[in-house]
Design an enzyme around this catalytic site. Structure first.
Site, mmCIF file in Angstrom:
data_model
loop_
_atom_site.group_PDB
_atom_site.id
_atom_site.type_symbol
_atom_site.label_atom_id
_atom_site.label_comp_id
_atom_site.label_asym_id
_atom_site.label_seq_id
_atom_site.Cartn_x
_atom_site.Cartn_y
_atom_site.Cartn_z
ATOM 1 C CB SER A 45 8.778 38.819 -5.261
ATOM 2 O OG SER A 45 8.232 39.306 -5.468
ATOM 3 C CG ASP A 321 7.255 46.277 -10.793
ATOM 4 O OD1 ASP A 321 6.861 45.954 -9.271
ATOM 5 O OD2 ASP A 321 8.600 45.142 -10.559
ATOM 6 C CG HIS A 324 7.186 43.931 -6.199
ATOM 7 N ND1 HIS A 324 7.614 43.792 -8.348
ATOM 8 C CD2 HIS A 324 7.761 43.083 -6.079
ATOM 9 C CE1 HIS A 324 7.405 41.699 -8.483
ATOM 10 N NE2 HIS A 324 7.544 41.317 -7.252
#
Length: 345
Positions: A45, A321, A324
């Site tokens: 991600s 978050d 990330h």
């Protein structure tokens, strides 16, 4: 990184106690050997720009800074791939989930959030499967020999493997697991190169002890040094593996992007700036997080009510978050990473 690793935090407690568009470099102009440059991306991600279509990356408030709505990035805006592509003066490559015959000008992004070098709890393609998809496009001639001759690969994977290993109990043989993980990364890098990509950039593991989900045990006041040592030991082994690959080729096609040092330096930069500008957020805290351990950024209940908290100004945050970086975070990290990219030109 995975979208969330909340479920493994208790086990990591046990472990503790027993790395906006960025301005491209002036020397790089989107060409390599006089051909238009293409970027091929593999990993998780941190570099996924839209392949994990049934994930929080497509839920509000992700994408709030760029492009203004959720667009498949695990951030409020741009992620590492976008900054790397901008440095190369090309557009971000098209996510593999959305490719067609007309949108391959900048390359292809095969990365899938939550996945790893090996299989993880996310039902998505690991790095080997992503490279399989790359090879299939080559065999189908969607990616040509000329495309490959003027291409660069970006590979970011490994963090999810460690968190998944904690859940599976493999972390208790950390040395053996680390060796098998780095060995497979080496196999993957060699395979990408053998398929015709002349330059392969691979990231070092970020300091995982600095992630808000994990530094919460220190009240977001500092990184967890014992967890960062997991990253340090991984990176030492990976650096040696990449050096061995370069020695085998005699051409140094493999290069490292030091996310570990870059993250720490960027966090220190923000922490210093906070002393003069109190509006900046603590760089070790998340801008967006669930209201309970079971929730995450973007979670809503059956009535659509938010089950997450959002900071006042995401553009002043470092972490978006719990795992990330925000676009602002990446915009501070990447110029530090960029120092190692000069020999791409």
């Amino acid at each position: 990184m995975a979208p969330s690793i909340t479920s493994v935090v208790p086990l990591l407690f046990f472990l503790v106690f027993t790395v906006v568009e960025v301005e491209g470099a002036k020397k790089t102009y989107g060409v390599l050997d006089n051909n238009p440059l293409k970027l091929f991306v593999f990993g998780d991600s941190y570099v996924d720009t839209g392949n994990f279509v049934h994930s929080e990356s497509y839920k509000v408030p992700n994408g709030i800074t760029f492009p203004g709505t959720p667009a498949g990035r695990f951030s409020d805006g741009h992620v590492l791939t976008d900054f790397f592509a901008s440095y190369l003066k090309i557009g971000s490559p098209t996510p593999y989930a959305f490719i067609n015959s007309t949108n391959l000008q900048s390359g292809v992004n095969f990365a899938y959030g939550g996945t790893g070098v090996f299989d993880t709890s996310i039902d998505g393609p690991n790095t080997t499967a992503q490279i399989d998809s790359f090879q299939k496009l080559i065999e189908q001639n969607n990616i040509t020999k000329q495309d490959l001759q003027s291409s660069i690969a970006l590979v970011n994977a490994g963090a999810n493997d460690y968190t998944n290993a904690v859940k599976d109990g493999k972390i208790f043989d950390l040395k053996g697991f680390r060796e098998s993980l780095v060995q497979q990364i080496s196999v993957n890098l060699k395979r990408i190169y053998s398929l015709g990509v002349p330059k392969v950039a691979v990231t070092l593991l970020q300091p995982i002890g600095c992630l808000p989900e994990l530094n919460a045990i220190l009240l977001h006041q500092s990184c967890v040094d014992l967890l960062n040592k997991v990253s340090i030991d991984h990176n030492k082994l990976l650096l040696q593996a990449v050096q061995d690959l370069n020695n085998q080729t005699g051409q140094s096609p493999f290069m490292m992007l030091d996310l570990y040092t870059s993250f720490l330096s960027a966090i220190n930069i923000v922490d210093t700036q906070r002393q003069a500008n109190s509006t900046l957020m603590n760089p070790l805290e998340a801008c967006c997080e669930g209201t309970t351990l079971a929730d995450s950024c973007g979670t809503v209940d059956d009535k659509g009510q938010k089950k997450y908290r959002l900071c006042d100004n995401p553009t002043l945050s470092f972490f978006w978050d719990l795992v990330h970086p925000s676009q602002n975070g990446w915009s501070i990290i990447f110029p530090i990473v960029q120092a190692s990219l000069g020999h791409l030109t």
